[in-house]
Design an enzyme around this catalytic site. Sequence first.
Site: not given
Ligand SMILES: Cc1cc2nc3c(=O)[nH]c(=O)nc-3n(C[C@H](O)[C@H](O)[C@H](O)COP(=O)(O)O)c2cc1C
Length: 386
Positions: A113, A134, A136, A162, A171, A252, A276, A279
């Site tokens: 990230s 990755q 943003y 992303t 959240r 992504k 995501h 999220r």
């Molecule tokens: C704590 C946390 C931080 C994340 N940070 C990023 C990030 O910096 N960049 C990004 O593209 N996705 C981020 N994501 C999303 C993850 O890359 C991924 O899409 C997602 O966690 C997949 O779903 P799952 O947790 O149910 O497996 C984050 C997810 C979590 C849980």
Amino acid sequence: MSKVLPSNKIYSIKEAIQLSKKRLPKLVFDFIDGASGDEKLSEINSLALDQIRLEPRVLRNVEKRSLKKKFFDYQFDYPFGFAPMGMTNLSWPGADIMLAKESAKNNIPTCVSMASTTTLEKMYELSEGRSWMQLYIFQDENFVMELIERAEKTGYQTLILTVDVPVLSRRTRDDKNGFAYPFKIGPKQFFDFATHPTWSLTTLFKGIPKPMNYVTSKSGDGIFKRKESRGSTDFETLKRVRDKWKGKLIVKGVMSPKDSIKIKDAGADAIQVSNHGGRQLDSATAAINILPLIRKAVGEQFPLIFDSGIRSGSDIVRALALGADYTMIGRPVMYAMGADGEKGLKRIVEILKEETSTTLGLVGLNDINDISSEIVAKEVIGNTKY
Ligand SMILES: Cc1cc2nc3c(=O)[nH]c(=O)nc-3n(C[C@H](O)[C@H](O)[C@H](O)COP(=O)(O)O)c2cc1C
């Protein structure tokens, strides 16, 4: 050097969740586990995967199973990698390094990230070249372009852009806990840290996690502004990134067949179907439900990665059956490290490998590359909700 053995405390991802909930400060566990809005989508992602039932096949000699999977020009040993996650070291001090080393050991990719707590250079070195960067696009595009240059100079060959965070979703748990970066430590947070001394003391001893790509930046102000708008990112931005980055480009966070076609036409090399992990848009559909439609839209040959909701080896097989070429694991690795550090991570990786291999054998296949929609159960009474 002593060899780290996999944890003997974790037998499933569910257990890793329970253990990490006990060991981590509430504010940290909720940051990892939490989702947007009513938080239903993160649950729905896994429930929808669960609804896909597979067909056991018999008398097929499945002694020589192989999980080796090619993606782009890489030959990986397993069909899953680690999704990009910011502030990973919150789950346990040194988490990034554990992920990088585990990716080298298993010959799988680890996505770094831009808000990673270890520099992209160090991650590349420790993963022995298996890191994907990755990004943003925030308002300061200069900083983003600097990171692209740093990634290229380091040797990175794959970049993930992303695009599903044009605005940061609400959240509730983070708001309630006062989760902010940089940390704001009032009485509530102090009490939370004090009642989880192992995490707090280890974190104090090893250093408070910092967004190291920002800290080491030459063009930015060194500050990661998590809540800054990313709303101006559009197809023009994608074009600028495409022009700048000569390596493979993955977009992504795509959940629309129409967007997929446009992104493919704009020159992306792959799409990561993802919501995501629930999220972002809380009223979106489960990522797995949209995967076959995106596969249909982009055609058989276009590379697709899937994440969101994978909680077992069966889920990896399900995603491959519905059109993914590769999968990424998000929260489960954070839970695992929160539960038992490096041992926990090793254990979860072993569990995923074993479950994927077993599922492959039980659907009557030896080669992970032979998975297709053929393995999905054809039920006489349709639409059964389990
Ligand atoms: C704590 C946390 C931080 C994340 N940070 C990023 C990030 O910096 N960049 C990004 O593209 N996705 C981020 N994501 C999303 C993850 O890359 C991924 O899409 C997602 O966690 C997949 O779903 P799952 O947790 O149910 O497996 C984050 C997810 C979590 C849980």
